[in-house]
Design an enzyme around this catalytic site. Structure first.
Site, PDB file in Angstrom:
ATOM      1  N   LYS A 430       0.828  -1.208   0.000  1.00  0.00           N
ATOM      2  CA  LYS A 430       0.000   0.000   0.000  1.00  0.00           C
ATOM      3  C   LYS A 430       0.865   1.262   0.000  1.00  0.00           C
ATOM      4  O   LYS A 430       0.603   2.210  -0.727  1.00  0.00           O
ATOM      5  CB  LYS A 430      -0.922   0.014   1.219  1.00  0.00           C
ATOM      6  CG  LYS A 430      -2.108  -0.920   1.139  1.00  0.00           C
ATOM      7  CD  LYS A 430      -3.171  -0.601   2.172  1.00  0.00           C
ATOM      8  CE  LYS A 430      -2.639  -0.305   3.536  1.00  0.00           C
ATOM      9  NZ  LYS A 430      -1.838  -1.402   4.128  1.00  0.00           N
ATOM     10  N   THR A 432       3.901   1.569  -1.021  1.00  0.00           N
ATOM     11  CA  THR A 432       4.605   1.660  -2.301  1.00  0.00           C
ATOM     12  C   THR A 432       3.674   2.204  -3.388  1.00  0.00           C
ATOM     13  O   THR A 432       4.067   3.064  -4.184  1.00  0.00           O
ATOM     14  CB  THR A 432       5.149   0.281  -2.710  1.00  0.00           C
ATOM     15  OG1 THR A 432       5.879  -0.262  -1.611  1.00  0.00           O
ATOM     16  CG2 THR A 432       6.062   0.380  -3.910  1.00  0.00           C
ATOM     17  N   ARG A 454       1.542   7.038   7.102  1.00  0.00           N
ATOM     18  CA  ARG A 454       1.658   6.853   8.546  1.00  0.00           C
ATOM     19  C   ARG A 454       3.128   6.684   8.935  1.00  0.00           C
ATOM     20  O   ARG A 454       3.913   6.158   8.162  1.00  0.00           O
ATOM     21  CB  ARG A 454       0.851   5.621   8.962  1.00  0.00           C
ATOM     22  CG  ARG A 454      -0.624   5.712   8.587  1.00  0.00           C
ATOM     23  CD  ARG A 454      -1.295   4.368   8.610  1.00  0.00           C
ATOM     24  NE  ARG A 454      -0.698   3.445   7.646  1.00  0.00           N
ATOM     25  CZ  ARG A 454      -0.893   2.138   7.643  1.00  0.00           C
ATOM     26  NH1 ARG A 454      -1.676   1.588   8.539  1.00  0.00           N
ATOM     27  NH2 ARG A 454      -0.315   1.381   6.740  1.00  0.00           N
ATOM     28  N   LYS A 465       8.198  -7.109   9.521  1.00  0.00           N
ATOM     29  CA  LYS A 465       7.774  -6.508   8.255  1.00  0.00           C
ATOM     30  C   LYS A 465       8.798  -5.580   7.645  1.00  0.00           C
ATOM     31  O   LYS A 465       8.803  -5.337   6.446  1.00  0.00           O
ATOM     32  CB  LYS A 465       6.463  -5.751   8.504  1.00  0.00           C
ATOM     33  CG  LYS A 465       5.692  -5.433   7.238  1.00  0.00           C
ATOM     34  CD  LYS A 465       4.354  -4.802   7.608  1.00  0.00           C
ATOM     35  CE  LYS A 465       3.547  -4.456   6.370  1.00  0.00           C
ATOM     36  NZ  LYS A 465       2.294  -3.788   6.703  1.00  0.00           N
ATOM     37  N   ALA A 684      -4.257  -1.003  12.190  1.00  0.00           N
ATOM     38  CA  ALA A 684      -5.716  -0.912  12.137  1.00  0.00           C
ATOM     39  C   ALA A 684      -6.376  -2.027  12.922  1.00  0.00           C
ATOM     40  O   ALA A 684      -7.552  -1.943  13.251  1.00  0.00           O
ATOM     41  CB  ALA A 684      -6.178  -0.952  10.687  1.00  0.00           C
ATOM     42  N   PHE A 715      -4.179  -1.867   7.063  1.00  0.00           N
ATOM     43  CA  PHE A 715      -4.267  -2.995   6.131  1.00  0.00           C
ATOM     44  C   PHE A 715      -5.678  -3.571   6.083  1.00  0.00           C
ATOM     45  O   PHE A 715      -6.411  -3.583   7.072  1.00  0.00           O
ATOM     46  CB  PHE A 715      -3.243  -4.070   6.476  1.00  0.00           C
ATOM     47  CG  PHE A 715      -3.560  -4.894   7.704  1.00  0.00           C
ATOM     48  CD1 PHE A 715      -2.916  -4.653   8.895  1.00  0.00           C
ATOM     49  CD2 PHE A 715      -4.497  -5.929   7.649  1.00  0.00           C
ATOM     50  CE1 PHE A 715      -3.186  -5.423  10.011  1.00  0.00           C
ATOM     51  CE2 PHE A 715      -4.763  -6.698   8.763  1.00  0.00           C
ATOM     52  CZ  PHE A 715      -4.108  -6.444   9.960  1.00  0.00           C
ATOM     53  N   PHE A 803       4.706  -8.168  -9.463  1.00  0.00           N
ATOM     54  CA  PHE A 803       6.013  -8.712  -9.084  1.00  0.00           C
ATOM     55  C   PHE A 803       6.601  -9.441 -10.290  1.00  0.00           C
ATOM     56  O   PHE A 803       5.891  -9.853 -11.206  1.00  0.00           O
ATOM     57  CB  PHE A 803       5.865  -9.670  -7.901  1.00  0.00           C
ATOM     58  CG  PHE A 803       5.511  -8.975  -6.607  1.00  0.00           C
ATOM     59  CD1 PHE A 803       6.487  -8.716  -5.662  1.00  0.00           C
ATOM     60  CD2 PHE A 803       4.213  -8.573  -6.351  1.00  0.00           C
ATOM     61  CE1 PHE A 803       6.166  -8.077  -4.467  1.00  0.00           C
ATOM     62  CE2 PHE A 803       3.883  -7.929  -5.168  1.00  0.00           C
ATOM     63  CZ  PHE A 803       4.871  -7.684  -4.218  1.00  0.00           C
ATOM     64  N   TRP A 832       7.474  -0.027  -8.502  1.00  0.00           N
ATOM     65  CA  TRP A 832       8.605  -0.556  -7.741  1.00  0.00           C
ATOM     66  C   TRP A 832       9.865  -0.611  -8.592  1.00  0.00           C
ATOM     67  O   TRP A 832      10.960  -0.289  -8.123  1.00  0.00           O
ATOM     68  CB  TRP A 832       8.257  -1.950  -7.211  1.00  0.00           C
ATOM     69  CG  TRP A 832       9.334  -2.543  -6.351  1.00  0.00           C
ATOM     70  CD1 TRP A 832       9.583  -2.299  -5.046  1.00  0.00           C
ATOM     71  CD2 TRP A 832      10.331  -3.500  -6.771  1.00  0.00           C
ATOM     72  NE1 TRP A 832      10.660  -3.030  -4.603  1.00  0.00           N
ATOM     73  CE2 TRP A 832      11.145  -3.777  -5.647  1.00  0.00           C
ATOM     74  CE3 TRP A 832      10.604  -4.149  -7.982  1.00  0.00           C
ATOM     75  CZ2 TRP A 832      12.209  -4.668  -5.690  1.00  0.00           C
ATOM     76  CZ3 TRP A 832      11.671  -5.036  -8.027  1.00  0.00           C
ATOM     77  CH2 TRP A 832      12.459  -5.285  -6.897  1.00  0.00           C
TER      78      TRP A 832
END
Length: 928
Positions: A430, A432, A454, A465, A684, A715, A803, A832
């Site tokens: 998100k 990215t 955030r 993460k 969240a 998320f 990806f 990306w």
């Protein structure tokens, strides 16, 4: 009584003016020097009038012919013209800004009011304020500079005039004045503008302007005439010289001690002089028809003994009043420019060039390979004023909330929410996508856009993460600063949260070990023989229904009610926090030291970003609102089941002080130099997990009506997006225009029945090889998330974060199913690996869909019961048939319904009772 060092406003009558000593002088037919105060009809056969803009900050290009009026001194008509022009200009300004009253601040050494009276009268005629700062006669350069710097930051002051001896006017002092407030034109920048002939944004010396005005009030050309400047030095000499030369005159300069003084004067058509210690020259040196202008009347001489003498001399001097009028004109124009600066400024964004490499390097290598713009440059490009920026180094800065007042009438831009399908433990990108989208909008489609992200928690950063700055060629830079500490907001939240926790346990201890009388004596101590309640204690008395302000008036029953919170240790709901994943703090015992007298209890640590204070930071709309919300926080219950708040503890003001900087969003930039606000925190699943309302509101004003603000939810569309709509949008009053729903092929495969994925472990083959069946089955999750967005009436654009393991067939299948499921568009994104260029298609789709009207609505009403709200979310968002409450859940709901108004040891009465924050001025009170 005059104030020394401190300033004072002038409000006295304008009945009398102490006139200056000398002005324009000419020779009459008897070859005698006279002043223009005489009523004789003296004419200049060769001098023409200049437009009254001479020396006022605009380039003087020509002088207009204008016959001299014979009904008074020469300068009076010029003064009258300037005063009337200022009145008209100020009237026009006040039509749209009725509360504005421009102010001229005069800094002087000593308390002589001679010059002040002249300026005060001019200000009064026009409708301006005059502020006088009287420094000691023997003040230091530092004292002068300190006053200048204070006035620079005072938005009420639009002009600064240094009424000081020449010895005080050092380069440091002159250049300390902001050029836009330098209405006397003494700073190097303003003098340089005169030299270059470009005064559109600056001011020339009003004394120099007065010279030109007086020369120009007659009917003869200046071109080709010779002027001599005698004893004039510094910025004034350069300004007069350039203005005269720009109008075609030849100019020479000399000192009083020069051996060529007599010859230079006798060869000149205009003599402009500044007398030191009453020096002058014989009248026989001046040819008939020569204009002699004495500047001493408008300038304070260096010898202090002469100040009051000069102010008392009565004469009809023109330079002083005329320069005062021009000075006031500069103040009016400075205020007009200030108003123009306050208005919305079009962006002049200069994106940074990006040259993606293949294979894509690591995130930190990419971040370090790009040189970010200085944050002050980025702020200027997007229309922020210097005073609205609080820099933290060269690459990040806090933005002041005053921006909301400045741009309150500016229409908002488009509001875009980035949410995601149910993610895998690896995250679906998100942040990215958010970053890549704004890079595409700003750097490639040339649309103003802002990302609102955030602030990462150190828990995930050092846990599983990793960071949250985006990734690849779509990230916020510098990424290490973004992920580590940033500007300290989370630390401020941790400190504030744990201060409440410390106050709770200290209060329980002190109440259990002291009598009512002892508690009262310590909570309301005698200071210098006087006892009084602090404001927060007065508020507690009012909540208790005790309408008394004298501590000695309380009855024993009222004293007991005041001092006893009677917190039940078993019903304390407030936890301590730390911004680290530390499983061994999930359950702890506090109070085991002998000094705590057996008051041990079980409690726990939460992660800092799950603190209620973080939730308040994310939802507040300003300092006053934040302070009120902090005060209403419930920390537990007393033994009668009544809620106890931070206000009851007396800690609210101290919390506001700790949070006063954290409330300001942090400005950073993307790899392509586009702006980003970083504010509030994630999670969240245990908080509402959205970026802050304030960051979004500031960004929506800055981008303008045609711009875009892309903000990020927690998320999962079922958690983060639902809370964004039902909680954040309800609080802010903002309505989203479009949802960007992030999906990945690997997440859809997992939802379609693929094996679990674990961070740090190689992906199973199902996620590397093409598997259309897993993708198709998993799209049921994508379909549901689209439906959730439609429940709120908001259109959806699906952003498929591609990806390298994804096949073209899998990509096309996801986009086809997404559009068939109701998405307005579904596009593949390559930000990306390519940066903003890889998200141009997404940006175009967002622009198109955001322009369409939607029917945004909330999922439930605030008036619904807690049970009904839970039932609505469970049924409509998660697809449940109904809900069934456990006894524990029902007990908590009953408890919440009852509350719906929602190290070193601390002493009985900690200092935080006296510490508070003025939400308007941001002034801290009671800290020492």
């Amino acid at each position: 009584m005059r104030l020394s060092v401190a300033f004072r406003h002038v409000h006295r009558s304008h009945a009398s003016i102490r006139r200056a000593r000398a002005g324009v002088q000419v020779l009459n037919s008897e070859n005698r020097l006279i002043t223009l105060a005489d009523k004789s009809a003296v004419s200049y056969p060769w001098i023409r009038e200049a437009s009254s803009t001479s020396g006022t900050g605009e380039t003087v290009t020509s002088l207009k012919s204008h016959p001299r009026k014979n009904d008074g001194p020469l300068y009076q008509s010029a003064v009258s013209d300037i005063v009337q022009k200022c009145r008209d200009e100020l009237k026009a300004i006040r039509e749209t800004n009725p509360d504005l009253k421009p102010t001229l601040a005069i800094i002087q050494a000593g308390e002589d009011d001679g010059l002040l009276e002249v300026n005060k009268k001019m200000a009064g005629q026009i409708g301006l304020n005059v502020m006088q700062i009287c420094l000691p006669r023997q003040c230091t350069e530092d004292e002068v500079i300190d006053e200048i710097l204070r006035l620079n930051e005072d938005s009420r002051v639009h002009g600064i005039f240094l009424h000081l001896p020449q010895s005080f006017l050092s380069r440091s002092v002159r250049n300390a004045i902001k050029p836009q407030k330098d209405v006397d034109g003494v700073s190097d920048l303003n003098v340089g503008r005169v030299v270059l002939g470009d005064q559109r944004d600056g001011f020339a010396s009003p004394v120099a302007g007065a010279v030109l005005e007086m020369l120009a009030r007659h009917d003869s050309p200046l071109i080709g005439k010779m002027a001599v400047l005698v004893g004039v030095e510094g910025p004034l000499k350069a300004t007069i010289q350039c203005l005269l030369q720009n109008n075609g005159m030849m100019v020479q300069t000399c000192q009083w001690s020069s051996k060529h003084l007599q010859k230079q004067i006798m060869d000149s058509d205009v003599v402009i002089l500044l007398e030191p210690d009453h020096k002058s020259f014989p009248p026989t040196w001046i040819r008939p028809g020569v204009a002699v202008i004495n500047l001493s009347s408008a300038l304070m001489e260096e010898h202090p003994d002469s100040w009051e003498h000069r102010a008392e001399v009565e004469s009809g001097a023109g330079v002083g009043p005329l320069s005062a009028a021009l000075r006031m004109q500069h103040v009016v124009r400075s205020s007009r420019r200030w108003i123009q600066e306050q208005q919305y400024q079009p962006w002049r964004l200069r994106p940074l060039k990006l040259q993606p490499l293949s294979p894509v390097p690591s995130d930190i290598e990419i971040s370090r390979a790009q040189t970010p713009k200085p944050i002050s440059q980025l702020a200027q490009e997007i229309g922020l004023l210097p005073e609205e920026l609080e820099a933290y180094g060269n690459t990040k800065a806090k933005v002041h909330l005053s921006l909301l007042n400045r741009l309150q009438h500016q229409p908002n831009g488009k509001y875009v929410l980035v949410a995601g399908i149910t993610p895998t433990p690896l995250g679906e990108g998100k942040s990215t996508v958010t970053t890549g989208l704004v890079q595409a909008l700003s750097a490639h489609l040339k649309l103003n856009s802002f990302a609102c992200l955030r602030q990462p928690s150190q828990g995930p950063t050092f846990g599983v993460k990793g960071g949250a700055a985006g990734g690849g060629y779509a990230q916020v830079i510098p990424m290490e600063e973004f992920n580590l500490h940033l500007t300290g907001d989370i630390h401020a939240i941790t400190a504030a949260n744990n201060l409440v926790a410390a106050a709770i346990d200290a209060r329980i201890l002190h109440e259990s070990t002291q009598s009512d009388k002892a508690l009262y004596r310590r909570l309301v101590p005698s200071v210098n023989g006087v006892r009084c309640f602090s404001p927060i204690q007065m508020a507690r008395l009012q909540r208790l229904g005790i309408n008394k302000s004298d501590p000695s008036d309380l009855t024993p029953e009222e004293v007991r009610a005041f001092v006893r919170l009677d917190l039940d240790p078993e019903k304390v709901t407030w936890q301590r926090v730390v911004d680290t994943n530390d499983r061994f703090l999930r359950k702890i015992t506090v109070g085991q030291a002998n000094t705590e007298k057996g008051h041990a209890r079980q409690t726990q640590f939460d992660i800092a970003v799950a603190s209620e204070i973080m939730a308040i930071l994310a939802l507040t709309d300003g300092l006053a609102d934040m302070r009120a919300r902090l005060g209403r926080m419930v920390v537990g219950s007393n033994r009668n089941g009544q809620p106890i708040t931070a206000d009851d503890l007396g800690v609210t003001g101290a919390l506001a002080v700790l949070m006063k900087d954290a409330i300001k969003p942090t400005l950073m930039q993307t790899l392509e130099g586009t702006p980003v606000f970083v504010h509030a925190g994630p999670f969240a699943n245990i908080a509402h997990g959205n970026s802050s309302v304030l960051a979004d509101k500031l960004a929506l004003k800055l981008v303008g009506e045609e711009g875009f603000v892309v903000t990020e939810a927690g998320f999962g569309a079922d958690i983060g997006m639902e809370k964004f709509f039902n909680i954040k949008c309800r609080t802010s009053g903002l309505k989203p225009d479009v949802v960007v729903l992030v999906a990945t092929v690997r997440a859809l495969k997992m939802h379609g029945g693929g094996p679990n994925v674990t961070a740090g472990v190689p992906l199973p083959k199902e996620y590397i090889n093409e598997n259309l069946q897993l993708v198709a089955d998993g799209c049921s999750n994508l379909k549901k998330q689209i439906q959730i967005a439609h429940l709120f009436g908001v259109p959806v654009v699906v952003a498929l974060n591609v990806f390298k393991t994804d096949t073209q067939a899998e990509i096309e299948l996801v986009c086809r199913i997404a559009e068939a499921s109701g998405a307005s568009a579904a596009v593949q994104c390559h930000h990306w690996s390519r940066g903003g260029r890889g998200s141009v298609e997404l940006a175009q789709a967002v622009k198109k869909v955001a322009s369409q009207k939607n029917n945004f609505q909330f999922l439930y009403n605030l008036q619904d019961s807690i049970v009904e709200k839970i039932r609505t979310i469970a049924q409509k968002v998660y697809g449940a048939d109904d809900i069934e409450l456990s006894p524990e859940a029902q007990a908590k709901i009953d408890y919440y319904n009852q509350q719906m108004s929602t190290m070193p040891g601390l002493p009985t009465r900690p200092c935080f009772y006296d510490i508070d924050l003025d939400p308007v001025t941001e002034e801290i009170k009671g800290l020492f």
